[in-house]
Scaffold this motif. Structure first.
Motif, PDB file in Angstrom:
ATOM      1  N   MET A 144       0.859  -1.040   0.148  1.00 26.13           N
ATOM      2  CA  MET A 144       0.074  -0.105   0.242  1.00 26.13           C
ATOM      3  C   MET A 144       0.778   1.272   0.108  1.00 26.13           C
ATOM      4  SD  MET A 144      -3.175   0.680  -0.200  1.00 26.13           S
ATOM      5  CE  MET A 144      -4.153   1.785  -0.193  1.00 26.13           C
ATOM      6  N   VAL A 145       1.943   1.276   0.682  1.00 26.91           N
ATOM      7  CA  VAL A 145       2.959   2.558   0.994  1.00 26.91           C
ATOM      8  C   VAL A 145       3.398   2.370  -0.560  1.00 26.91           C
ATOM      9  CG1 VAL A 145       5.016   3.222   1.681  1.00 26.91           C
ATOM     10  CG2 VAL A 145       3.263   2.089   3.344  1.00 26.91           C
ATOM     11  N   PHE A 146       3.840   1.610  -1.226  1.00 28.03           N
ATOM     12  CA  PHE A 146       4.483   1.545  -2.452  1.00 28.03           C
ATOM     13  C   PHE A 146       3.460   2.110  -3.409  1.00 28.03           C
ATOM     14  CE2 PHE A 146       5.673  -0.263  -6.692  1.00 28.03           C
ATOM     15  CZ  PHE A 146       7.005   0.524  -6.780  1.00 28.03           C
ATOM     16  N   PHE A 147       2.387   1.644  -3.495  1.00 26.92           N
ATOM     17  CA  PHE A 147       1.278   2.060  -4.540  1.00 26.92           C
ATOM     18  C   PHE A 147       1.032   3.737  -4.234  1.00 26.92           C
ATOM     19  CE2 PHE A 147      -3.194   3.079  -5.435  1.00 26.92           C
ATOM     20  CZ  PHE A 147      -3.151   2.734  -6.828  1.00 26.92           C
ATOM     21  N   SER A 148       0.924   4.274  -2.812  1.00 30.28           N
ATOM     22  CA  SER A 148       0.743   5.348  -2.710  1.00 30.28           C
ATOM     23  C   SER A 148       1.891   6.333  -2.965  1.00 30.28           C
ATOM     24  CB  SER A 148       0.463   5.614  -0.969  1.00 30.28           C
ATOM     25  OG  SER A 148      -0.657   4.702  -0.561  1.00 30.28           O
ATOM     26  N   LEU A 149       2.859   5.884  -3.027  1.00 29.95           N
ATOM     27  CA  LEU A 149       4.187   6.658  -3.164  1.00 29.95           C
ATOM     28  C   LEU A 149       4.275   6.824  -5.004  1.00 29.95           C
ATOM     29  CD1 LEU A 149       6.931   5.475  -0.809  1.00 29.95           C
ATOM     30  CD2 LEU A 149       6.044   7.653  -0.940  1.00 29.95           C
ATOM     31  N   THR A 150       3.899   5.830  -5.330  1.00 28.89           N
ATOM     32  CA  THR A 150       3.905   5.731  -6.768  1.00 28.89           C
ATOM     33  C   THR A 150       2.702   6.754  -7.386  1.00 28.89           C
ATOM     34  OG1 THR A 150       4.600   3.589  -7.319  1.00 28.89           O
ATOM     35  CG2 THR A 150       3.468   4.496  -9.025  1.00 28.89           C
ATOM     36  N   MET A 151       1.750   6.570  -6.866  1.00 21.51           N
ATOM     37  CA  MET A 151       0.492   7.533  -7.235  1.00 21.51           C
ATOM     38  C   MET A 151       0.884   9.030  -7.094  1.00 21.51           C
ATOM     39  SD  MET A 151      -1.884   5.971  -8.840  1.00 21.51           S
ATOM     40  CE  MET A 151      -0.445   5.155  -9.641  1.00 21.51           C
ATOM     41  N   ALA A 152       1.614   9.401  -5.801  1.00 18.93           N
ATOM     42  CA  ALA A 152       2.007  10.614  -5.357  1.00 18.93           C
ATOM     43  C   ALA A 152       2.958  11.327  -6.516  1.00 18.93           C
ATOM     44  CB  ALA A 152       2.638  10.826  -4.165  1.00 18.93           C
ATOM     45  N   VAL A 153       3.817  10.364  -7.033  1.00 17.36           N
ATOM     46  CA  VAL A 153       5.008  10.904  -7.888  1.00 17.36           C
ATOM     47  C   VAL A 153       4.102  11.197  -9.115  1.00 17.36           C
ATOM     48  CG1 VAL A 153       6.904  10.212  -9.522  1.00 17.36           C
ATOM     49  CG2 VAL A 153       6.844   9.905  -6.845  1.00 17.36           C
ATOM     50  N   TYR A 154       3.325  10.001  -9.549  1.00 16.64           N
ATOM     51  CA  TYR A 154       2.485  10.208 -11.083  1.00 16.64           C
ATOM     52  C   TYR A 154       1.503  11.449 -10.918  1.00 16.64           C
ATOM     53  CZ  TYR A 154      -1.345   8.661 -14.141  1.00 16.64           C
ATOM     54  OH  TYR A 154      -2.176   8.498 -15.174  1.00 16.64           O
ATOM     55  N   LEU A 155       1.065  11.785 -10.003  1.00 16.77           N
ATOM     56  CA  LEU A 155       0.204  13.123  -9.717  1.00 16.77           C
ATOM     57  C   LEU A 155       1.071  14.409 -10.154  1.00 16.77           C
ATOM     58  CD1 LEU A 155      -2.396  11.887  -7.468  1.00 16.77           C
ATOM     59  CD2 LEU A 155      -2.732  12.185  -9.634  1.00 16.77           C
ATOM     60  N   PHE A 156       2.213  14.300 -10.006  1.00 15.22           N
ATOM     61  CA  PHE A 156       3.029  15.522 -10.073  1.00 15.22           C
ATOM     62  C   PHE A 156       3.944  15.498 -11.276  1.00 15.22           C
ATOM     63  CE2 PHE A 156       2.373  15.608  -5.248  1.00 15.22           C
ATOM     64  CZ  PHE A 156       1.999  16.916  -5.332  1.00 15.22           C
ATOM     65  N   VAL A 157       3.762  14.630 -12.059  1.00 15.58           N
ATOM     66  CA  VAL A 157       4.425  14.444 -13.209  1.00 15.58           C
ATOM     67  C   VAL A 157       3.606  14.793 -14.503  1.00 15.58           C
ATOM     68  CG1 VAL A 157       5.504  12.842 -14.840  1.00 15.58           C
ATOM     69  CG2 VAL A 157       6.224  12.700 -12.437  1.00 15.58           C
ATOM     70  N   PRO A 158       4.169  15.477 -15.561  1.00 12.57           N
ATOM     71  CA  PRO A 158       3.335  16.103 -16.505  1.00 12.57           C
ATOM     72  C   PRO A 158       2.913  15.062 -17.528  1.00 12.57           C
ATOM     73  CG  PRO A 158       5.341  17.006 -16.687  1.00 12.57           C
ATOM     74  CD  PRO A 158       5.253  16.343 -15.533  1.00 12.57           C
ATOM     75  N   ARG A 175       2.569  13.027 -20.709  1.00 10.47           N
ATOM     76  CA  ARG A 175       3.232  11.844 -21.260  1.00 10.47           C
ATOM     77  C   ARG A 175       4.377  11.079 -20.368  1.00 10.47           C
ATOM     78  NH1 ARG A 175       1.941   9.859 -26.273  1.00 10.47           N
ATOM     79  NH2 ARG A 175       0.531  11.197 -27.397  1.00 10.47           N
ATOM     80  N   LYS A 176       4.740  11.808 -19.494  1.00  6.36           N
ATOM     81  CA  LYS A 176       5.792  11.060 -18.671  1.00  6.36           C
ATOM     82  C   LYS A 176       5.254  10.329 -17.645  1.00  6.36           C
ATOM     83  CE  LYS A 176       9.371  14.108 -19.716  1.00  6.36           C
ATOM     84  NZ  LYS A 176      10.298  13.495 -20.732  1.00  6.36           N
ATOM     85  N   ARG A 177       3.881  10.305 -17.504  1.00  6.93           N
ATOM     86  CA  ARG A 177       3.226   9.543 -16.483  1.00  6.93           C
ATOM     87  C   ARG A 177       3.489   8.006 -16.759  1.00  6.93           C
ATOM     88  NH1 ARG A 177      -2.314  12.762 -14.925  1.00  6.93           N
ATOM     89  NH2 ARG A 177      -1.456  14.391 -13.684  1.00  6.93           N
ATOM     90  N   ASN A 178       3.300   7.710 -18.114  1.00  9.31           N
ATOM     91  CA  ASN A 178       3.569   6.232 -18.398  1.00  9.31           C
ATOM     92  C   ASN A 178       4.941   5.982 -17.918  1.00  9.31           C
ATOM     93  OD1 ASN A 178       0.985   5.952 -19.536  1.00  9.31           O
ATOM     94  ND2 ASN A 178       1.860   5.584 -21.600  1.00  9.31           N
ATOM     95  N   LEU A 179       5.760   6.543 -18.034  1.00 13.90           N
ATOM     96  CA  LEU A 179       7.272   6.287 -17.758  1.00 13.90           C
ATOM     97  C   LEU A 179       7.286   5.976 -16.363  1.00 13.90           C
ATOM     98  CD1 LEU A 179      10.492   5.780 -18.395  1.00 13.90           C
ATOM     99  CD2 LEU A 179      10.452   8.426 -18.140  1.00 13.90           C
ATOM    100  N   VAL A 180       6.585   6.961 -15.276  1.00 12.11           N
ATOM    101  CA  VAL A 180       6.516   6.626 -13.842  1.00 12.11           C
ATOM    102  C   VAL A 180       5.983   5.343 -13.558  1.00 12.11           C
ATOM    103  CG1 VAL A 180       5.437   7.504 -11.860  1.00 12.11           C
ATOM    104  CG2 VAL A 180       6.656   9.324 -13.283  1.00 12.11           C
ATOM    105  N   LEU A 181       4.801   5.120 -14.187  1.00 10.66           N
ATOM    106  CA  LEU A 181       4.163   3.632 -13.952  1.00 10.66           C
ATOM    107  C   LEU A 181       4.963   2.612 -14.360  1.00 10.66           C
ATOM    108  CD1 LEU A 181       0.321   4.301 -14.869  1.00 10.66           C
ATOM    109  CD2 LEU A 181       1.641   4.010 -12.661  1.00 10.66           C
TER     110      LEU A 181
END
Length: 172
Positions: A1-15, A17-23
């Protein structure tokens, strides 16, 4: 759950087309967490699927198409069977015959059934002409490795998954 939350936090701050790269990076970290060999297994299966789908899409010969589909199914299902059933078969043989003396300790990789069937659905859909071949390897890798899909399920067909969350929702 922590990993998912951290990933989603980064995902939301990235503009955009870069979101796919974050995921994609988060998903590869997720699978690599269990060990580099298991990440290598996921990458290998995705490469095999990518190459077989390209071969299927580029040939008009039905026998060659079927050959590449058989290569795909044999490779992926063979790896899945090895990891899931080798210890069971070895223990059964040892119980019945005393052989083998040593039973390999094979750890089941995280999500192997999930990404194996995801990739099989993709290549089968390409074979039947239901979807276009994915020319961008990173998109196919994201489809096969998307970690939160693996832990929540269900297995989705490529056509549904790619169009709904990789091609449309995530890229926006």
């Amino acid at each position: 759950m922590v990993f998912f939350s951290l990933t989603m936090a980064v995902y939301l701050f990235v503009p955009g087309r870069k979101r796919n790269l974050v995921l994609l990076i988060a998903s590869l970290i997720f699978y690599g967490w269990g060990g580099p060999m298991y990440l290598l297994l996921l990458l290998t299966q995705t490469v095999v699927s990518y190459l077989c789908a390209l071969q299927i899409a580029h040939t008009r010969n039905p026998k060659k198409k079927k050959f590449w589909l058989i290569v795909e199914c044999t490779a992926l299902l063979g790896l899945l069977a090895y990891f899931k059933y080798t210890p069971l078969i070895a223990r059964t043989m040892q119980f019945l015959s005393g052989f083998p003396e040593f039973i390999p300790d094979i750890i089941l990789p995280i999500g192997i059934s999930f990404y194996t069937f995801q990739l099989l659905s993709y290549v089968i859909d390409v074979y039947w002409g239901k979807v276009e071949v994915q020319r961008k390897f990173s998109n196919l890798l994201l489809y096969s490795s998307l970690f939160h899909q693996c832990i929540a399920g269900p297995i989705v067909r490529y056509q549904t998954g790619f169009n709904s969350w990789i091609n449309k929702a995530i890229l926006k």
